[in-house]
Design a protein around this motif. Structure first.
Motif, PDB file in Angstrom:
ATOM      1  N   SER A   1      49.743  44.273  37.453  1.00 49.53           N
ATOM      2  CA  SER A   1      49.063  45.514  37.850  1.00 49.53           C
ATOM      3  C   SER A   1      47.849  45.259  38.740  1.00 49.53           C
ATOM      4  O   SER A   1      47.250  46.203  39.246  1.00 49.53           O
ATOM      5  CB  SER A   1      48.646  46.302  36.612  1.00 49.53           C
ATOM      6  OG  SER A   1      47.653  45.572  35.919  1.00 49.53           O
TER       7      SER A   1
ATOM      8  N   ASN B   1      34.138  30.054  38.617  1.00 49.51           N
ATOM      9  CA  ASN B   1      35.265  29.124  38.733  1.00 49.51           C
ATOM     10  C   ASN B   1      35.252  28.492  40.142  1.00 49.51           C
ATOM     11  O   ASN B   1      35.523  29.159  41.137  1.00 49.51           O
ATOM     12  CB  ASN B   1      36.557  29.923  38.474  1.00 49.51           C
ATOM     13  CG  ASN B   1      37.799  29.076  38.554  1.00 49.51           C
ATOM     14  OD1 ASN B   1      37.837  28.075  39.276  1.00 49.51           O
ATOM     15  ND2 ASN B   1      38.825  29.480  37.823  1.00 49.51           N
TER      16      ASN B   1
ATOM     17  N   ALA C   1      35.493  46.327  38.557  1.00 48.26           N
ATOM     18  CA  ALA C   1      35.028  46.029  37.195  1.00 48.26           C
ATOM     19  C   ALA C   1      34.836  47.316  36.404  1.00 48.26           C
ATOM     20  O   ALA C   1      34.358  48.317  36.946  1.00 48.26           O
ATOM     21  CB  ALA C   1      33.730  45.239  37.251  1.00 48.26           C
TER      22      ALA C   1
HETATM   23  P1  NAD Z   1      40.052  38.229  36.106  1.00 45.62           P
HETATM   24  O1  NAD Z   1      39.695  37.772  34.731  1.00 45.62           O
HETATM   25  O2  NAD Z   1      41.315  37.752  36.731  1.00 45.62           O
HETATM   26  O3  NAD Z   1      38.841  37.887  37.123  1.00 45.62           O
HETATM   27  C1  NAD Z   1      37.497  37.957  36.806  1.00 45.62           C
HETATM   28  C2  NAD Z   1      36.795  36.875  37.605  1.00 45.62           C
HETATM   29  O4  NAD Z   1      35.376  36.997  37.412  1.00 45.62           O
HETATM   30  C3  NAD Z   1      37.194  35.466  37.175  1.00 45.62           C
HETATM   31  O5  NAD Z   1      37.580  34.694  38.288  1.00 45.62           O
HETATM   32  C4  NAD Z   1      35.901  34.924  36.523  1.00 45.62           C
HETATM   33  O6  NAD Z   1      35.754  33.519  36.691  1.00 45.62           O
HETATM   34  C5  NAD Z   1      34.844  35.698  37.276  1.00 45.62           C
HETATM   35  N1  NAD Z   1      33.551  35.774  36.582  1.00 45.62           N
HETATM   36  C6  NAD Z   1      33.324  35.877  35.260  1.00 45.62           C
HETATM   37  N2  NAD Z   1      31.987  35.879  35.019  1.00 45.62           N
HETATM   38  C7  NAD Z   1      31.378  35.812  36.218  1.00 45.62           C
HETATM   39  C8  NAD Z   1      30.020  35.796  36.634  1.00 45.62           C
HETATM   40  N3  NAD Z   1      29.010  35.838  35.763  1.00 45.62           N
HETATM   41  N4  NAD Z   1      29.751  35.723  37.962  1.00 45.62           N
HETATM   42  C9  NAD Z   1      30.748  35.632  38.857  1.00 45.62           C
HETATM   43  N5  NAD Z   1      32.074  35.652  38.527  1.00 45.62           N
HETATM   44  C10 NAD Z   1      32.369  35.731  37.216  1.00 45.62           C
HETATM   45  O7  NAD Z   1      40.022  39.826  36.036  1.00 45.62           O
HETATM   46  P2  NAD Z   1      40.689  40.843  37.065  1.00 45.62           P
HETATM   47  O8  NAD Z   1      42.012  41.255  36.557  1.00 45.62           O
HETATM   48  O9  NAD Z   1      40.528  40.348  38.446  1.00 45.62           O
HETATM   49  O10 NAD Z   1      39.729  42.106  36.851  1.00 45.62           O
HETATM   50  C11 NAD Z   1      38.412  42.122  37.392  1.00 45.62           C
HETATM   51  C12 NAD Z   1      37.654  43.316  36.802  1.00 45.62           C
HETATM   52  O11 NAD Z   1      38.366  44.519  37.123  1.00 45.62           O
HETATM   53  C13 NAD Z   1      37.521  43.299  35.280  1.00 45.62           C
HETATM   54  O12 NAD Z   1      36.292  43.901  34.927  1.00 45.62           O
HETATM   55  C14 NAD Z   1      38.684  44.185  34.818  1.00 45.62           C
HETATM   56  O13 NAD Z   1      38.398  44.786  33.572  1.00 45.62           O
HETATM   57  C15 NAD Z   1      38.702  45.217  35.918  1.00 45.62           C
HETATM   58  N6  NAD Z   1      40.016  45.853  36.080  1.00 45.62           N
HETATM   59  C16 NAD Z   1      41.118  45.106  36.353  1.00 45.62           C
HETATM   60  C17 NAD Z   1      42.358  45.729  36.496  1.00 45.62           C
HETATM   61  C18 NAD Z   1      43.607  44.931  36.799  1.00 45.62           C
HETATM   62  O14 NAD Z   1      44.634  45.548  37.105  1.00 45.62           O
HETATM   63  N7  NAD Z   1      43.570  43.611  36.733  1.00 45.62           N
HETATM   64  C19 NAD Z   1      42.468  47.128  36.380  1.00 45.62           C
HETATM   65  C20 NAD Z   1      41.310  47.888  36.130  1.00 45.62           C
HETATM   66  C21 NAD Z   1      40.088  47.223  35.973  1.00 45.62           C
END
Ligand code: NAD
Length: 379
Positions: free
Chosen positions: A155, A214, A274
């Motif tokens: 997604s 990362n 986020a």
């Molecule tokens: P993910 O876990 O794949 O990516 C998050 C990234 O943030 C990771 O690479 C991590 O290393 C980095 N990170 C963590 N702490 C950090 C910090 N202090 N400073 C800088 N980078 C940091 O998550 P994702 O799926 O890419 O989702 C990102 C955000 O979007 C999340 O908050 C998630 O809840 C939200 N979201 C995602 C989706 C989806 O479809 N994946 C949908 C709605 C909302």
């Protein structure tokens, strides 16, 4: 007259606590160790939809607070994305690293099934599709299914696409053009969503500042930049808030717009995936006063939810992307309404969702569906 309930029996003001929610189900299965709470906030628009989170909550109260807050958020998310679903969410009390078992998820699946389609669920923090493969043996009301099982798969693709539509709408509102190339962006988090957005911007020839904890992801985006006309600069995690870019794109953590960071920001707008970016509503008002345009997170990050909801009609990536495009128009409307009425963009977004719920209530009344009781028992 209705007997006055002794509230001490059900714990201090339990009904007040769940006021505003339609139904809260406590699931207790000692054989598998399942302790879960399913909260259905509002089904005006359709059956409740929301993921299942697993966390080692310290108290039942903490789990209940979380599920009530998250399920209410889902009502707004579904309304904003124009989905025919309501808001729901579930929490399983337990440690995802040590307390999972096939029996626990099968038991949970039975509880979901007992709601007979009032609640659809899938993965969230602490749960994976491997867990729901067990739940799917007990119920059909699971979505966000992997492609191998006939679902729509990853997604984060439509979520990233939604962020890009959000960036375009913001650019259109601020500059009268939705071209993204000649602007600068600061991206926090290069995970599943952030990396795809960064790649898109680099391919468009934009300049981006990025941060992630990362190091491998930072190296990967630098390599990617070398194959494009865009440029990338890596900054420290703490410095990302101070970058003087056009748009800040938070794609990592919640609560990052707070007392400390709101004053550091030097951007014209914030548009990211986020969840819960504003620590409190007052931080939205602070951005408003500073003249920083904030794209409400639940409007921008709806792409994944749109895909999960759409899956029930059979997976179709093109249809999902077409629906995700509505984020562009929706965000522009919110910006315009906020400007016109001098309110925050969060307030304008909430108002739009409440209007949709109200409209649906009126519509049901207008069509005057057969409202007779199901059992026509003669006196
Ligand atoms: P993910 O876990 O794949 O990516 C998050 C990234 O943030 C990771 O690479 C991590 O290393 C980095 N990170 C963590 N702490 C950090 C910090 N202090 N400073 C800088 N980078 C940091 O998550 P994702 O799926 O890419 O989702 C990102 C955000 O979007 C999340 O908050 C998630 O809840 C939200 N979201 C995602 C989706 C989806 O479809 N994946 C949908 C709605 C909302």
């Amino acid at each position: 007259m209705k007997q006055q309930l002794d509230r001490s029996i059900v714990g201090a003001d339990m009904f007040e606590k769940i006021a505003g929610h339609e139904q809260v189900v406590f699931c207790n299965d000692p054989a598998s160790g399942l302790q879960a709470i399913i909260a259905i906030h509002n089904t005006t628009l359709g059956p409740a939809l929301g993921g299942t989170r697993m966390r080692p909550y310290e108290t039942v109260d903490e789990a209940l607070e979380d599920v009530l807050r998250l399920s209410k958020g889902m009502t707004y998310k579904c309304a904003a994305a124009d989905l025919d679903f309501g808001g729901g969410k579930a929490v399983i009390i337990g440690d995802p690293n040590t307390d999972k078992s096939a029996a626990l998820f099968r038991a949970f699946g039975q509880y979901v099934d007992s709601l007979n389609g009032r609640f659809y669920t899938g993965t969230d923090m602490g749960t994976t599709m491997d867990d729901f493969v067990h739940a799917m043996k007990e119920t059909n009301f699971i979505n966000g299914i992997p492609e191998a099982f006939g679902g729509s798969g990853d997604s984060s693709i439509p979520t990233a696409q939604g962020v890009i539509y959000g960036l375009k709408a913001t650019s259109q509102f601020l500059n009268g053009s939705d071209h993204l190339a000649d602007k600068t962006y600061s991206i926090q988090g290069l995970g599943k969503v952030g990396f795809k957005v960064a790649e898109y911007l680099l391919e468009a020839g934009a300049s981006i500042y990025v941060t992630d904890i990362n190091q491998d992801l930072l190296r990967s985006i630098e390599q990617k930049a070398n194959q494009t006309t865009g440029t990338v600069k890596v900054v420290d995690s703490a410095d990302i808030y101070r970058v003087a870019a056009d748009i800040f794109i938070p794609c990592a953590l919640g609560g990052i717009i707070n007392d400390q960071t709101a004053d550091q920001l030097q951007v014209k707008a914030i548009v990211g995936s986020a969840n819960n970016q504003l620590l409190e509503a007052k931080h939205g008002r602070r951005l408003h006063e500073k003249g920083v345009l904030y794209a409400p997170d639940y409007i921008v990050n709806a792409g994944g939810l749109i895909q999960v909801a759409d899956e029930l009609y059979g997976p179709n990536k093109d249809r999902v992307l077409a629906k995700t495009k509505a984020i562009y128009t929706s965000l522009l409307e919110i910006y315009k309404e906020a400007e016109l009425d001098s309110i925050t963009t969060e307030e304008a977004a909430d108002r739009k969702c409440e209007a949709r719920l109200q409209e649906q209530r009126t519509r049901s009344h207008f069509y005057a569906r057969d409202r007779r009781p199901k059992w026509n028992i003669r006196e």
